[in-house]
Enzyme design. Structure first.
Site, short mmCIF file in Angstrom:
data_model
loop_
_atom_site.label_atom_id
_atom_site.label_comp_id
_atom_site.label_asym_id
_atom_site.label_seq_id
_atom_site.Cartn_x
_atom_site.Cartn_y
_atom_site.Cartn_z
N LYS A 173 29.85 19.61 -19.39
CA LYS A 173 30.19 19.88 -18.29
C LYS A 173 30.87 21.07 -18.16
O LYS A 173 31.99 21.42 -18.92
CB LYS A 173 31.17 18.70 -17.64
CG LYS A 173 30.56 18.17 -16.34
CD LYS A 173 31.50 17.02 -15.79
CE LYS A 173 31.55 16.80 -14.71
NZ LYS A 173 32.74 15.77 -14.30
C1 E4P Z 1 32.25 13.69 -11.64
O1 E4P Z 1 31.49 14.47 -12.04
C2 E4P Z 1 33.55 14.42 -10.76
O2 E4P Z 1 34.25 15.04 -11.49
C3 E4P Z 1 33.94 13.52 -9.68
O3 E4P Z 1 33.18 12.90 -9.07
C4 E4P Z 1 35.02 14.09 -9.08
O4 E4P Z 1 35.71 13.15 -7.84
P1 E4P Z 1 36.99 13.26 -7.07
O5 E4P Z 1 36.68 14.30 -6.16
O6 E4P Z 1 37.11 11.85 -6.29
O7 E4P Z 1 37.99 13.71 -8.13
#
Ligand code: E4P
Length: 217
Positions: free
Chosen positions: A83
């Site tokens: 990522k």
């Molecule tokens: C997933 O890949 C993301 O990091 C996550 O869904 C972020 O979610 P949030 O906005 O609730 O922190």
């Protein structure tokens, strides 16, 4: 639509993987920190539970640093998906990783133009954060519609739309209707998705009738 779990809590991952509906897992530095565990160990354990893409995020801000962090993470398991943030350095790193055959998830996407650039860089997934847009009064789901349509216009793009920052079960319903490739879902929303009061009432009535019939015979 594929379902990924959005958590680094391995017990939750075991629970929902046992339902037979989990295709992958996403983590981020906040979720890893919340787990209180060593990053690489958690990723390795998640890979042993779910046989699908497992996102592990780099924290460097330059492409060289991202690539240096990505290599040992990718070596943990072939399912590890790196990522990277949607910044110019992240695009550079994505291009190199994709050339090396390493899966990428370009994260923190908040516009269709950013998603276009992620696809051009060869990202495996792009993660639009819909909940964070909703939180500030914008329409997160409109972004999903825009990205899905943009990618459909250019069949040569292979990047998959991974709906992230999901806040409720209706987000999942809408993402599926729009044809998003993946939704990454926090565990508590999996519970909301499976639950329906008429299912519970219907089941209770069936079991009651069954017991009465057995007593009568
Ligand atoms: C997933 O890949 C993301 O990091 C996550 O869904 C972020 O979610 P949030 O906005 O609730 O922190």
């Amino acid at each position: 639509m594929q379902i990924f779990l959005d958590t680094a809590e391995v017990e939750d991952i075991r629970t929902y993987a046992a339902w037979g509906v989990v295709d992958g897992v996403t983590t981020n530095p906040s979720l890893i920190a919340k787990s209180g565990r060593v990053f690489e160990e958690v990723i390795e354990e998640i890979c042993s539970i779910v046989d699908g893409p497992i996102s592990a995020e780099v924290t460097a801000l330059d492409a060289e640093g991202m690539l240096a962090q990505a290599e040992p993470l990718a070596a943990i398991h072939p399912n590890v998906t790196i990522k990277v943030p949607l910044i110019p350095e992240g695009l550079k790193a994505t291009k190199v990783l994709s050339g090396r055959g390493i899966k990428t998830n370009v994260t923190l996407c908040f516009s269709a133009n950013q998603a276009l650039l992620a696809a051009k860089a060869g990202a495996t997934y792009v993660s639009p954060f819909i909940g964070r847009l909703d939180d500030r009064g914008e329409l997160g789901m409109q972004l999903i519609e825009d990205i899905v349509q943009t990618y459909r216009n250019y069949p040569e793009f292979s990047t998959q739309v991974l709906v992230a920052s999901v806040r409720n079960a209706d987000h999942v319903r809408q993402a599926a209707l729009l044809g998003a490739d993946v939704s990454t879902i926090p565990p508590k929303i999996m519970d909301k998705m499976v639950k329906h009061d008429l299912t519970d009432k219907g089941l209770a009535a069936f079991l009651k009738d069954w017991e009465s019939a057995k007593t009568a015979s």
